[in-house]
Design a protein around this motif. Structure first.
Motif: not given
Length: 168
Positions: A10-14, A58-60
């Protein structure tokens, strides 16, 4: 690891959607020149933009705003160098390569080939690719600033050595 959690996806999509929108908006504002196929400098900026996009996705550890700020910095620097290059020959020489004759009036310049790390066969291939079989039909072959070859026939040139020397 094949799957960690839905949170990461979800993080990557947003972030991907938002970062994509941000880079498109920044590039539209900065103009066509930002991603022009002109020089090694332009290539480095293009690769760096892609790297920043990947890092945002890709990096948090990198927030979207930090990534967008990095996009802006690169595009502003690219725009600034391009603008200064138009106004200053010194900056232009630092930021851009120059076109170079590899062949003039049917004669291959072996020194130019060596300096540009181009083989005789690559020049002959460029000539053949443009529909010519005899070097005497060619007024000039240039290695352009973007690494491509330009072939100009004697017929199109009109007179021999009709081109100014790019190195002059």
């Amino acid at each position: 690891m094949f799957f960690d959690s839905w949170d990461g996806i979800i993080q990557v999509l947003i972030l991907g959607t938002l970062a994509y929108c941000a880079i498109i908006a920044i590039l539209r504002i900065s103009g066509k020149r930002t991603l022009a196929k002109m020089s090694a400098f332009d290539l480095v900026v293009t690769v760096a933009l892609g790297s920043i996009l990947a890092t945002i996705l890709l990096s948090k550890d990198v927030a979207l705003v930090e990534g967008v700020a990095a996009f802006v910095v690169l595009v502003v620097l690219q725009y600034g160098i391009a603008t200064l290059s138009v106004r200053s020959k010194t900056i232009e020489k630092l930021a851009k390569a120059e076109a170079r004759y590899l062949l003039r009036d049917g004669v291959i310049d072996r020194d130019a080939l060596r300096k540009e790390r181009v083989t005789r066969e690559e020049v002959l291939c460029a000539v053949r690719s443009n529909g010519f079989g005899d070097l005497n039909d060619i007024a000039a072959v240039f290695l352009e600033t973007d690494g491509t070859f330009s072939v100009v026939s004697q017929e199109k040139a009109g007179t021999r050595t009709a081109f100014p020397d790019p190195q002059a």
